[in-house]
Design an enzyme around this catalytic site. Structure first.
Site, PDB file in Angstrom:
ATOM      1  N   GLY A   6       0.214   7.150   6.023  1.00 32.02           N
ATOM      2  CA  GLY A   6      -0.217   8.391   5.906  1.00 32.02           C
ATOM      3  C   GLY A   6      -0.237   9.137   4.715  1.00 32.02           C
ATOM      4  O   GLY A   6      -0.728   9.860   4.298  1.00 32.02           O
ATOM      5  N   SER A   7       1.384   9.656   4.399  1.00 28.43           N
ATOM      6  CA  SER A   7       1.916  10.674   3.734  1.00 28.43           C
ATOM      7  C   SER A   7       0.781  11.105   2.207  1.00 28.43           C
ATOM      8  O   SER A   7       0.565  11.906   1.697  1.00 28.43           O
ATOM      9  CB  SER A   7       3.389  10.755   3.577  1.00 28.43           C
ATOM     10  OG  SER A   7       3.847   9.985   2.326  1.00 28.43           O
ATOM     11  N   MET A  16       0.017  -1.810   1.960  1.00 25.08           N
ATOM     12  CA  MET A  16       1.171  -3.634   1.446  1.00 25.08           C
ATOM     13  C   MET A  16       0.457  -4.355   1.722  1.00 25.08           C
ATOM     14  O   MET A  16       1.227  -5.538   1.910  1.00 25.08           O
ATOM     15  CB  MET A  16       2.274  -2.894   2.813  1.00 25.08           C
ATOM     16  CG  MET A  16       2.407  -2.097   3.057  1.00 25.08           C
ATOM     17  SD  MET A  16       3.061  -1.563   1.517  1.00 25.08           S
ATOM     18  CE  MET A  16       5.223  -2.618   1.562  1.00 25.08           C
ATOM     19  N   ARG A  17      -0.398  -5.132   0.437  1.00 26.96           N
ATOM     20  CA  ARG A  17      -1.254  -6.165   0.566  1.00 26.96           C
ATOM     21  C   ARG A  17      -1.234  -6.175  -1.007  1.00 26.96           C
ATOM     22  O   ARG A  17      -1.629  -5.610  -1.587  1.00 26.96           O
ATOM     23  CB  ARG A  17      -2.326  -5.862   1.369  1.00 26.96           C
ATOM     24  CG  ARG A  17      -1.717  -6.219   3.143  1.00 26.96           C
ATOM     25  CD  ARG A  17      -3.174  -6.490   3.343  1.00 26.96           C
ATOM     26  NE  ARG A  17      -2.958  -6.955   4.896  1.00 26.96           N
ATOM     27  CZ  ARG A  17      -2.219  -8.084   5.242  1.00 26.96           C
ATOM     28  NH1 ARG A  17      -2.000  -9.435   4.651  1.00 26.96           N
ATOM     29  NH2 ARG A  17      -1.706  -8.489   6.441  1.00 26.96           N
ATOM     30  N   HIS A  21       3.091   3.557  -6.452  1.00 29.53           N
ATOM     31  CA  HIS A  21       4.679   3.600  -6.864  1.00 29.53           C
ATOM     32  C   HIS A  21       5.613   3.734  -6.158  1.00 29.53           C
ATOM     33  O   HIS A  21       5.978   4.738  -7.397  1.00 29.53           O
ATOM     34  CB  HIS A  21       4.834   2.160  -7.155  1.00 29.53           C
ATOM     35  CG  HIS A  21       5.584   0.844  -6.656  1.00 29.53           C
ATOM     36  ND1 HIS A  21       5.404   0.469  -6.359  1.00 29.53           N
ATOM     37  CD2 HIS A  21       7.167   0.616  -7.168  1.00 29.53           C
ATOM     38  CE1 HIS A  21       6.600  -0.881  -5.316  1.00 29.53           C
ATOM     39  NE2 HIS A  21       7.801   0.257  -6.936  1.00 29.53           N
TER      40      HIS A  21
END
Length: 188
Positions: free
Chosen positions: A14-15, A89-90, A108
């Site tokens: 969660g950064s 990550m989905r 990204h």
């Protein structure tokens, strides 16, 4: 006038969520965190910021459309208008894409279209090039294929390790993502 309500989707530490939440100038309220990893560190960060969470385990569902329908229901219950993916990550499926078309963005850690998908930093580092970077883009049905909003280059230094490169990329991410969110929401 009330602020735009938004959700952050995240799967890990969660950064980027924390960077978004810590930006005091956002023209939106983050009203929901959606997380697909019940033990992810981002869940505790959301609680610390007082943000409601929707946590699920995809393995508990027969198909993607089933959990995405529950996510859309939670988003609508929270009057969410925009979705910001931050280490989620989905791939977004048709159920969410149809409900939030043109209102989902992702960050990204590469200069897309180079190095899409998982471990983009490792891919860039192992490729031996001189640079990589950060991309903020709209979400579509592909993996990191949506229209690019903004990019920033990060050099790959001769003495870099994957870890030092990752730290420098995260510094850029934590500055760039809130900036792009501010720009997009001020234009709507």
């Amino acid at each position: 006038m009330s602020k735009v309500r938004a959700a952050v989707f995240a799967s890990g530490t969660g950064s980027n969520f924390e960077a978004i939440m810590s930006d005091g100038d956002l023209p939106c309220e983050i009203s929901l965190l959606v997380c697909d990893k019940p033990k992810a560190a981002v869940i505790e960060k959301a609680k610390a910021f007082g943000v409601e969470t929707f946590v699920f385990d995809a393995k508990q569902y027969k198909q993607k459309a089933d959990y995405e329908a529950e996510i859309v229901e939670a988003l609508q219950k929270n009057n969410v208008e925009w979705i910001f993916l931050a280490g989620y990550m989905r791939l977004a499926g048709a159920t969410i894409l149809e409900a939030y078309e043109g209102k989902m963005i992702n960050i990204h850690p590469s200069l897309l279209p180079a190095f899409p998908g998982i471990d983009a930093i490792g891919q860039a580092f192992n490729a031996g090039g001189a640079e990589t970077g950060v991309t903020v883009h709209y979400i579509d049905e592909g993996m990191d294929t949506g229209p690019i909003i903004e990019q920033e280059t990060v050099p790959i230094l001769s003495n870099d390790t994957k870890e030092t490169l990752q730290k420098r990329i995260q510094i850029v991410e934590h500055r760039l993502y809130p900036k792009v969110i501010r720009q997009i929401l001020r234009d709507v």
